[in-house]
Design an enzyme around this catalytic site. Structure first.
Site, PDB file in Angstrom:
ATOM      1  N   CYS A 101      67.318  27.983  70.343  1.00  0.00           N
ATOM      2  CA  CYS A 101      68.536  28.639  70.839  1.00  0.00           C
ATOM      3  C   CYS A 101      68.732  28.356  72.324  1.00  0.00           C
ATOM      4  CB  CYS A 101      68.447  30.147  70.614  1.00  0.00           C
ATOM      5  SG  CYS A 101      68.331  30.644  68.889  1.00  0.00           S
ATOM      6  N   ASP A 132      39.323  33.613 101.660  1.00  0.00           N
ATOM      7  CA  ASP A 132      39.136  33.941 103.080  1.00  0.00           C
ATOM      8  C   ASP A 132      39.660  35.352 103.300  1.00  0.00           C
ATOM      9  OD1 ASP A 132      38.830  34.070 105.747  1.00  0.00           O
ATOM     10  OD2 ASP A 132      40.465  32.695 106.244  1.00  0.00           O
ATOM     11  N   CYS A 188      64.744  31.929  69.887  1.00  0.00           N
ATOM     12  CA  CYS A 188      63.646  30.978  69.990  1.00  0.00           C
ATOM     13  C   CYS A 188      64.061  29.850  70.923  1.00  0.00           C
ATOM     14  CB  CYS A 188      63.244  30.431  68.619  1.00  0.00           C
ATOM     15  SG  CYS A 188      64.519  29.418  67.851  1.00  0.00           S
TER      16      CYS A 188
END
Length: 613
Positions: free
Chosen positions: A66, A609, A63
């Site tokens: 960590c 474009d 997570c």
């Protein structure tokens, strides 16, 4: 109430962390960055020669808490300019002064805080910025990968050399300074008794590791899903419907059926299929940096232990001749009525039974989330691998008017290469033959119609020759090719962090500790309110002793832990960035940074474009 209080504490902790970070502007920049910025120009030039960039694989991160721990650990090392940790890809990139700190010391510092660190590549920052190429070598029996890497690392122009997989050595070098065939020749002279050759293309070890991890998660998820579903029905659905399964009668002992089934199903999920959470939590606590696994482990263990303690207390009372459950309590638990057989009745009330059931349910939910996250990682990495596979693995090299097929890694800048109809262009080059070629560049530009290439035109590696044949002169190889820069761009975009992710990482570093403290505080508050008789106990606890009151107050502390467990705050943003950039790359849209995605959410008008596409 517990959810609201936990959200309030979480919000205050996040605001405090953000304020503290704004008061210490230099804290996130590492030790030497300020000194370098203020140095004289000639000192900066001298110091730039000592600046190195290392990329390492960091295992064991689950997570944002960590990744923040690893990042903070690296930045605290003397000589480190910057450190960026990618949680999703499990990689760390460090820029440091090699005269102050070595790569071995950086790897050791990461391992000291409980993670597994492996060096992927290393080299001077200036050399890497100029572009680099990779060469994979393999030696015959008698030469170890370590010896071959050590010899290659001493050659001029080599940025780094390390064992990639088994006997294969990965050599990163500067293609503008030295050629791959020259490196191979020098290594052959260093080991004259052994054969050294270019290794075949290597598989992606990261995907293999993630696939193995996903298989383990899927197995645990399958094994825990059915028990969790049955437990949910027994603890939530049936009591709400007023349905009771009765008791298991053994002489004068009557065991509540739902209690027995829940205990049997919850135990293997808690200790076998959810074992990974407890292992990771123990490691996180050992390094003094609690993460989300700590919350999952604590919540499920305390919940399971609480329910088991209540059950054992009733069994002990029955063993000592006391009636562990009154007639009224059994009626309340069964949501029914009627006569009950005489004897000892053992079972858990509806509320205590819920805590038994929450352990397998919570573990199953978190396992499901981790499996989905891992599957998203694999899907994105496969997109990058498909891009890498666009380049040819061989090239038709023309030397001394003789043509030979060689691995593309042995091509030098300036080599003459021959292209045939239907083949892939191995590297970026300039067309030297008079005859025109028609090249399909759809994989780079998205244009489906082949483009005509005349003498002097640039031909990009990875594209396909639709018709014609001719010769090109290799102008760029390695990371500076069009395809190589695309891959670098995608990797850098996935490594960058949005403002939202930076805030989430800051909050996550304090979140787990705040939730644990909040849980203890809620328990103590409820215990105090009960003892001061400011809160009325349930009717079935009128004669409860101090132990029963403590168990009752413990329910609310456990509830805070369980509410905070499935927290996706630290994983949602990095996973979203990784998946979105990978999907965009597969569709031909390149994203320079994660911040571009975040800013793009506010875009209301897009002008396209199509001219010249």
């Amino acid at each position: 109430q517990a959810l609201g209080f936990a959200a309030f504490v979480f919000y205050i902790g996040g605001r405090t962390a953000a304020w503290w970070g704004s008061q210490v502007p230099g804290a996130a920049k590492g030790g030497k960055s300020t000194a370098v910025s203020k140095a004289a120009p000639e000192e900066q030039s001298a110091e730039s020669d000592d600046r190195c960039r290392a990329e390492m694989k960091v295992g064991g991160m689950t997570c944002s808490a960590c990744s923040s721990t690893v990042e903070r650990c690296l930045r605290m090392q003397n000589g480190v300019e910057s450190a960026a940790v990618n949680l999703v890809l499990e990689k760390a990139t460090v820029v440091f002064n090699k005269t102050v700190v070595s790569t071995e010391e950086l790897l050791e510092s990461v391992e000291d805080v409980g993670f597994v660190a492996t060096l992927i590549s290393q080299g001077p920052v200036a050399g890497i910025d100029e572009g680099h190429a990779s060469l994979h070598l393999e030696a015959s029996d008698g030469v170890s990968a370590a010896d071959l890497a050590a010899a290659a690392g001493k050659l001029p122009g080599v940025l780094s050399a390390s064992a990639a997989d088994g006997r294969v050595v990965r050599v990163n070098y500067k293609p503008l300074s030295v050629g791959s065939r020259s490196l191979l020749k020098q290594l052959e002279e260093s080991f004259p008794q052994h054969e050294i050759h270019c290794a075949p293309p290597q598989g992606n070890n990261e995907i293999v590791g993630l696939q193995t991890h996903a298989q383990n998660l899927w197995f645990n998820l399958k094994c825990s899903a059915l028990p969790a579903a049955v437990v949910f029905v027994l603890t939530v659905v049936l009591p709400a419907a007023g349905i009771d399964l009765g008791t298991i009668d053994c002489l004068t002992v009557h065991i509540h059926t739902a209690t027995a089934v829940v205990v049997v199903l919850s135990t293997p999920v808690q200790f076998v299929f959810g074992r990974e959470f407890h292992v990771q939590a123990r490691k996180a606590l050992a390094r003094g940096a609690p993460n989300m696994d700590v919350l999952v482990s604590l919540a499920t263990s305390i919940s399971f232990g609480y329910a088991m303690l209540v059950l054992l207390s009733k069994v002990c009372r029955a063993a000592t001749g006391q009636q562990p459950m009154s007639y009224e309590e059994m009626l309340t638990m069964h949501h029914g009525g009627g006569a009950m057989p005489a004897g000892v009745h053992i079972g858990l009330g509806c509320h205590a039974l819920h805590f038994f059931g929450m352990s397998p349910i919570l573990i199953t939910v978190v396992l499901c989330g981790k499996f989905i996250e891992t599957a998203a990682k694999i899907h994105t990495m496969e997109s990058l691998v498909r891009l890498m596979e666009c380049k040819s693995q061989t090239a038709h090299l023309v030397l001394d008017d003789k043509e030979q097929v060689v691995p593309v890694e042995l091509v030098h800048v300036g080599d003459k290469l021959r292209l045939y109809e239907g083949c892939q262009v191995p590297v970026d080059g300039e067309l030297t033959s008079e005859a025109s070629l028609w090249v399909n560049e759809a994989m780079l530009t998205g244009e489906s119609a082949p483009v005509e290439k005349r003498k002097g035109s640039v031909v990009m590696g990875g594209t396909t020759v639709a018709s014609g044949s001719g010769f090109i002169e290799a102008t760029t190889i390695g990371s500076r090719t069009a395809l190589g820069e695309i891959l670098t761009l995608i990797s850098n975009a996935q490594a960058t962090k949005t403002r939202t992710q930076q805030l989430a990482n800051t909050v996550a570093s304090y979140f787990v500790t705040s939730v644990m403290a909040c849980s203890v505080l809620v328990f103590l508050v409820w215990l105090s309110l009960i003892h001061m008789r400011l809160v009325a106990l349930p009717p079935d606890m009128d004669s409860a002793n101090s132990f029963d009151i403590a168990l009752f107050a413990g329910r609310f502390g456990i509830a805070v832990l369980m509410v905070a467990c499935p927290c996706a705050m630290g994983l949602a943003t990095p996973t979203a960035v990784m998946v979105s950039t990978g999907v965009a790359a597969r569709m031909g849209c390149l994203v320079k940074s994660a911040e571009a995605l975040e800013t793009g959410a506010s875009v209301r008008i897009v002008v396209l474009d199509k001219t010249g596409t």
